[in-house]
Design a protein around this motif. Structure first.
Motif, PDB file in Angstrom:
ATOM      1  N   ILE A  22       2.760  18.844   4.361  1.00  0.00           N
ATOM      2  CA  ILE A  22       2.849  18.510   3.096  1.00  0.00           C
ATOM      3  C   ILE A  22       4.171  17.450   3.475  1.00  0.00           C
ATOM      4  CG2 ILE A  22       1.096  19.305   2.320  1.00  0.00           C
ATOM      5  CD1 ILE A  22       3.785  20.981   0.574  1.00  0.00           C
ATOM      6  N   GLY A  23       5.166  17.307   3.514  1.00  0.00           N
ATOM      7  CA  GLY A  23       6.356  16.981   3.687  1.00  0.00           C
ATOM      8  C   GLY A  23       5.774  15.496   3.728  1.00  0.00           C
ATOM      9  N   GLY A  24       7.328  14.728   3.889  1.00  0.00           N
ATOM     10  CA  GLY A  24       8.191  13.534   3.436  1.00  0.00           C
ATOM     11  C   GLY A  24       7.712  13.098   2.143  1.00  0.00           C
ATOM     12  N   THR A  25       8.077  11.771   2.507  1.00  0.00           N
ATOM     13  CA  THR A  25       7.923  10.619   0.601  1.00  0.00           C
ATOM     14  C   THR A  25       6.935  10.978   0.385  1.00  0.00           C
ATOM     15  OG1 THR A  25       9.877   9.855   1.913  1.00  0.00           O
ATOM     16  CG2 THR A  25       8.698   8.751   0.094  1.00  0.00           C
ATOM     17  N   TRP A  26       5.611  10.504   1.258  1.00  0.00           N
ATOM     18  CA  TRP A  26       4.021  10.031   0.436  1.00  0.00           C
ATOM     19  C   TRP A  26       3.145  10.932   0.776  1.00  0.00           C
ATOM     20  CZ3 TRP A  26       5.800   6.476  -2.035  1.00  0.00           C
ATOM     21  CH2 TRP A  26       6.271   5.792  -1.452  1.00  0.00           C
ATOM     22  N   LYS A  27       3.421  12.287   1.499  1.00  0.00           N
ATOM     23  CA  LYS A  27       2.333  13.102   1.424  1.00  0.00           C
ATOM     24  C   LYS A  27       1.474  13.953   0.155  1.00  0.00           C
ATOM     25  CE  LYS A  27       2.191  13.659   5.947  1.00  0.00           C
ATOM     26  NZ  LYS A  27       2.379  14.439   7.206  1.00  0.00           N
ATOM     27  N   MET A  28       3.266  14.795  -0.732  1.00  0.00           N
ATOM     28  CA  MET A  28       2.724  15.351  -1.708  1.00  0.00           C
ATOM     29  C   MET A  28       2.536  14.228  -2.869  1.00  0.00           C
ATOM     30  SD  MET A  28       5.477  18.439  -1.711  1.00  0.00           S
ATOM     31  CE  MET A  28       7.166  18.430  -0.738  1.00  0.00           C
ATOM     32  N   PRO A  29       2.429  13.456  -3.372  1.00  0.00           N
ATOM     33  CA  PRO A  29       2.543  12.698  -4.349  1.00  0.00           C
ATOM     34  C   PRO A  29       1.025  12.324  -3.862  1.00  0.00           C
ATOM     35  CG  PRO A  29       3.984  11.613  -3.424  1.00  0.00           C
ATOM     36  CD  PRO A  29       3.802  12.440  -2.841  1.00  0.00           C
ATOM     37  N   ILE A  30       0.250  11.556  -2.647  1.00  0.00           N
ATOM     38  CA  ILE A  30      -1.161  11.604  -2.371  1.00  0.00           C
ATOM     39  C   ILE A  30      -2.265  12.609  -2.648  1.00  0.00           C
ATOM     40  CG2 ILE A  30      -3.143  10.695  -0.450  1.00  0.00           C
ATOM     41  CD1 ILE A  30      -0.558   9.547   0.804  1.00  0.00           C
ATOM     42  N   LEU A  31      -1.473  13.675  -2.647  1.00  0.00           N
ATOM     43  CA  LEU A  31      -2.445  14.964  -1.848  1.00  0.00           C
ATOM     44  C   LEU A  31      -2.332  14.927  -3.979  1.00  0.00           C
ATOM     45  CD1 LEU A  31      -0.667  17.292   0.203  1.00  0.00           C
ATOM     46  CD2 LEU A  31      -3.273  16.635   0.450  1.00  0.00           C
ATOM     47  N   TRP A  32      -1.072  15.323  -4.802  1.00  0.00           N
ATOM     48  CA  TRP A  32      -1.022  15.209  -6.180  1.00  0.00           C
ATOM     49  C   TRP A  32      -2.276  14.792  -6.792  1.00  0.00           C
ATOM     50  CZ3 TRP A  32       0.931  19.110  -8.768  1.00  0.00           C
ATOM     51  CH2 TRP A  32       1.167  18.725 -10.423  1.00  0.00           C
ATOM     52  N   ARG A  33      -2.152  12.944  -6.290  1.00  0.00           N
ATOM     53  CA  ARG A  33      -3.256  12.065  -7.258  1.00  0.00           C
ATOM     54  C   ARG A  33      -4.515  12.507  -7.299  1.00  0.00           C
ATOM     55  NH1 ARG A  33       1.233   9.825  -7.221  1.00  0.00           N
ATOM     56  NH2 ARG A  33       2.225   8.124  -8.310  1.00  0.00           N
ATOM     57  N   LEU A  34      -5.010  13.105  -5.305  1.00  0.00           N
ATOM     58  CA  LEU A  34      -6.427  13.231  -5.490  1.00  0.00           C
ATOM     59  C   LEU A  34      -6.811  14.577  -5.855  1.00  0.00           C
ATOM     60  CD1 LEU A  34      -6.392  12.779  -1.556  1.00  0.00           C
ATOM     61  CD2 LEU A  34      -7.279  11.291  -3.251  1.00  0.00           C
ATOM     62  N   GLN A  35      -5.701  15.471  -6.593  1.00  0.00           N
ATOM     63  CA  GLN A  35      -6.683  16.501  -7.706  1.00  0.00           C
ATOM     64  C   GLN A  35      -7.489  16.373  -8.784  1.00  0.00           C
ATOM     65  OE1 GLN A  35      -3.903  18.887 -10.108  1.00  0.00           O
ATOM     66  NE2 GLN A  35      -2.166  16.936  -9.877  1.00  0.00           N
ATOM     67  N   GLY A  36      -8.567  16.995  -8.097  1.00  0.00           N
ATOM     68  CA  GLY A  36      -9.416  16.702  -9.143  1.00  0.00           C
ATOM     69  C   GLY A  36     -10.285  15.180  -9.022  1.00  0.00           C
ATOM     70  N   ASN A  37      -9.752  14.287  -8.415  1.00  0.00           N
ATOM     71  CA  ASN A  37     -10.778  13.530  -8.080  1.00  0.00           C
ATOM     72  C   ASN A  37     -10.826  12.956  -6.925  1.00  0.00           C
ATOM     73  OD1 ASN A  37      -9.519  12.445 -10.929  1.00  0.00           O
ATOM     74  ND2 ASN A  37      -6.866  12.047 -10.339  1.00  0.00           N
ATOM     75  N   VAL A  38     -12.452  12.232  -6.522  1.00  0.00           N
ATOM     76  CA  VAL A  38     -11.974  11.081  -5.289  1.00  0.00           C
ATOM     77  C   VAL A  38     -11.710   9.516  -5.690  1.00  0.00           C
ATOM     78  CG1 VAL A  38     -14.161  10.265  -3.962  1.00  0.00           C
ATOM     79  CG2 VAL A  38     -14.008  12.420  -5.016  1.00  0.00           C
ATOM     80  N   GLN A  39     -11.261   9.535  -4.924  1.00  0.00           N
ATOM     81  CA  GLN A  39     -10.559   7.741  -4.948  1.00  0.00           C
ATOM     82  C   GLN A  39     -11.152   7.313  -3.578  1.00  0.00           C
ATOM     83  OE1 GLN A  39      -6.631   7.303  -6.646  1.00  0.00           O
ATOM     84  NE2 GLN A  39      -6.395   9.190  -8.129  1.00  0.00           N
ATOM     85  N   ARG A  40     -10.641   6.234  -4.361  1.00  0.00           N
ATOM     86  CA  ARG A  40     -10.703   4.854  -2.772  1.00  0.00           C
ATOM     87  C   ARG A  40      -9.062   4.848  -2.410  1.00  0.00           C
ATOM     88  NH1 ARG A  40     -15.072   0.790  -3.915  1.00  0.00           N
ATOM     89  NH2 ARG A  40     -14.935   0.044  -1.851  1.00  0.00           N
ATOM     90  N   PHE A  41      -8.995   4.149  -1.583  1.00  0.00           N
ATOM     91  CA  PHE A  41      -7.674   3.997  -0.400  1.00  0.00           C
ATOM     92  C   PHE A  41      -7.864   2.419  -1.799  1.00  0.00           C
ATOM     93  CE2 PHE A  41      -4.482   0.126   1.157  1.00  0.00           C
ATOM     94  CZ  PHE A  41      -3.824   0.957   1.891  1.00  0.00           C
ATOM     95  N   SER A  42      -7.983   1.812  -2.415  1.00  0.00           N
ATOM     96  CA  SER A  42      -7.530   0.717  -3.625  1.00  0.00           C
ATOM     97  C   SER A  42      -6.968   1.643  -4.799  1.00  0.00           C
ATOM     98  CB  SER A  42      -8.490  -0.799  -3.918  1.00  0.00           C
ATOM     99  OG  SER A  42      -9.349  -0.176  -3.956  1.00  0.00           O
ATOM    100  N   GLU A  43      -7.513   2.496  -4.837  1.00  0.00           N
ATOM    101  CA  GLU A  43      -6.260   2.884  -6.174  1.00  0.00           C
ATOM    102  C   GLU A  43      -5.684   3.899  -6.146  1.00  0.00           C
ATOM    103  OE1 GLU A  43     -11.175   4.523  -8.067  1.00  0.00           O
ATOM    104  OE2 GLU A  43     -10.821   5.033  -6.687  1.00  0.00           O
ATOM    105  N   LEU A  44      -5.150   4.847  -5.237  1.00  0.00           N
ATOM    106  CA  LEU A  44      -3.867   5.228  -4.715  1.00  0.00           C
ATOM    107  C   LEU A  44      -3.008   4.090  -4.297  1.00  0.00           C
ATOM    108  CD1 LEU A  44      -5.940   7.652  -1.636  1.00  0.00           C
ATOM    109  CD2 LEU A  44      -4.752   8.509  -3.823  1.00  0.00           C
ATOM    110  N   LYS A  45      -3.509   3.238  -3.984  1.00  0.00           N
ATOM    111  CA  LYS A  45      -2.505   1.758  -3.812  1.00  0.00           C
ATOM    112  C   LYS A  45      -1.765   1.290  -4.635  1.00  0.00           C
ATOM    113  CE  LYS A  45      -0.486  -1.410  -1.217  1.00  0.00           C
ATOM    114  NZ  LYS A  45       1.316  -1.200  -1.664  1.00  0.00           N
TER     115      LYS A  45
END
Length: 119
Positions: A22-45
């Protein structure tokens, strides 16, 4: 603590092993945004504006390989791909929340204005 090997990599502590997931600059922000959500690439971007397409793709692949997220591809035109947390990924959310709270405390202790005023 005893060191151990996993996938041809030497780890010195379980902390190092967890941060590899989960470390690094981006993994935690990605995981955080996916909690309780299903998202497409463009939504995450859109939600993580400073990440490049290449880096987002790379991080999503790593998280999928480590079993933290699930990727579902729909056979439609144009292609539709959705990302969501797995049970393993869900387990990381409380840890991420704790790290975030600690970060807020450090910011406050340092007297940093957060969020910064927009100029």
């Amino acid at each position: 603590m005893p060191e151990f090997f996993h996938d041809k990599k030497l780890y010195y502590t379980p902390i190092e092993f967890a941060l590899n997931h989960i470390g690094g600059t981006w993994k935690m922000p990605i995981l955080w945004r996916l909690q309780g959500n299903v998202q497409r690439f463009s939504e995450l971007k859109k939600d993580i504006p400073h990440i490049t397409d290449k880096m987002l793709t790379s991080q999503l692949r790593e998280l999928e390989t480590k079993g933290m997220i699930k990727r579902v591809v729909y056979a439609v035109v144009p292609p539709k791909v959705e990302y969501s947390l797995t049970e393993k990924g869900e387990k990381a959310i409380p840890i991420i929340e704790t790290i975030m709270k600690y970060g807020f405390e450090l910011i406050k202790e340092e007297g940093i204005e957060y969020p910064p005023e927009k100029k």
